[in-house]
Design an enzyme around this catalytic site. Sequence first.
Site, PDB file in Angstrom:
ATOM      1  N   LYS A   8      21.241  33.861  16.936  1.00 39.01           N
ATOM      2  CA  LYS A   8      22.614  34.147  17.356  1.00 39.01           C
ATOM      3  C   LYS A   8      22.857  33.567  18.747  1.00 39.01           C
ATOM      4  O   LYS A   8      21.927  33.171  19.443  1.00 39.01           O
ATOM      5  CB  LYS A   8      22.871  35.652  17.347  1.00 39.01           C
ATOM      6  CG  LYS A   8      22.027  36.431  18.339  1.00 39.01           C
ATOM      7  CD  LYS A   8      22.345  37.913  18.277  1.00 39.01           C
ATOM      8  CE  LYS A   8      21.498  38.693  19.292  1.00 39.01           C
ATOM      9  NZ  LYS A   8      21.860  40.128  19.324  1.00 39.01           N
ATOM     10  N   TYR A  61      32.697  25.837  49.785  1.00 38.35           N
ATOM     11  CA  TYR A  61      33.769  26.815  49.959  1.00 38.35           C
ATOM     12  C   TYR A  61      33.317  27.983  50.822  1.00 38.35           C
ATOM     13  O   TYR A  61      32.242  28.546  50.619  1.00 38.35           O
ATOM     14  CB  TYR A  61      34.221  27.352  48.603  1.00 38.35           C
ATOM     15  CG  TYR A  61      34.886  26.331  47.716  1.00 38.35           C
ATOM     16  CD1 TYR A  61      36.086  25.730  48.075  1.00 38.35           C
ATOM     17  CD2 TYR A  61      34.313  25.974  46.501  1.00 38.35           C
ATOM     18  CE1 TYR A  61      36.696  24.797  47.251  1.00 38.35           C
ATOM     19  CE2 TYR A  61      34.913  25.043  45.662  1.00 38.35           C
ATOM     20  CZ  TYR A  61      36.107  24.458  46.050  1.00 38.35           C
ATOM     21  OH  TYR A  61      36.707  23.532  45.229  1.00 38.35           O
TER      22      TYR A  61
END
Length: 372
Positions: free
Chosen positions: A37, A265
């Site tokens: 999965k 940033y």
Amino acid sequence: MIRQRAWVEIDQAALVHNVRQFRQYVGPKTNLMAVVKADAYGHGAVRVAQTALQAGADWLAIATLGEGIELREAGITAPILLLGGINSPEEIEAIAHWRLQPTLCSPEQAQLFNDILLKLGKVLPVHLKLDTGMTRLGTPWPQAANFVGLVQSLPQLRLASLYSHLATADDPNTATMLQQQERFAKAIASLRQARLPIPKLHLANSAATLHGQAWHYDMVRVGLGLYGLYPAPHLGDCLDLKPVLTVRAKITQIRTIPPGTGVSYGHQFVSEETMPMAVVGIGYADGVPRNLSNQLEVLLRGQPVRQIGAITMDQMMVDLRGIDDPQVGEVVTLIGQDGDRQITADHWASTLGTISWEILCGFKHRLPRILI
């Protein structure tokens, strides 16, 4: 395949090794279910499924209908257990069409499946899930006999297995795990008392599988272990597992910055001296968590180098002090082996206070998967 700015390498030999380790460990009488999965925990579901089956896995497990369809469209014919909850007629029709085997979690869901399948004129193998303590999907374990009895009475359903999921199998304190096993045993006993058939039984995930034969029943569901990671440190001596996934990226620019220069940033990092730095072509949109900013080390030429400044969407910066004559295009290893050093998903998870499952599943599809 062109090696772009960043990519994921999948070590097929390591995957085969891990499957064979589990195959030998559980023995020939116990089925091995490879859990693929979430795109095989970020490793690439189709390739992993094909390799795992060739190496000795008997079953596959997925979480969503779409994941199952992807495997069938790739030509995979092995039995596939759908772990997630399904409750719409359209999904039930698709499950039948693609020959997937669903998990049923309640009597109401079983009745719905039977009604839709009756209209389709189809019979479907189904797997009943009991809740023994996970408190997620499943029928409460004291109702096991009633649930199995109902399914036995529904003509379009064929009982394939009875299973449950453990909540604390990776915890060194096994009290809750043992309580769940006891409840599972009582549920099985209730079937015998009611003279109901005992189908295939399975309880163990990777962690419980490593606890030994008492947890194996008729089948084990192995996810994380296939990918070469241990569910918990105290289980690390049980098998010799090899990490399958490596994440690498290229240096795209090299600069020398003067003292007092803010990087990225927010200027979370400010240089204290003249220093070389590199821009590396990978960022949080690729699966490198932004919360690792200024806490991450990567490997260059087998040496650890420090990531500096905020990790951005597509790029991050690293400190090149200590690296002689670095070059644009050199490859940085974020997770994996470089020389004698190794960085694992467990390292990232420990830094972030999370689990390695989340790290592996975070690497996005814009990172090409390269089979090595």
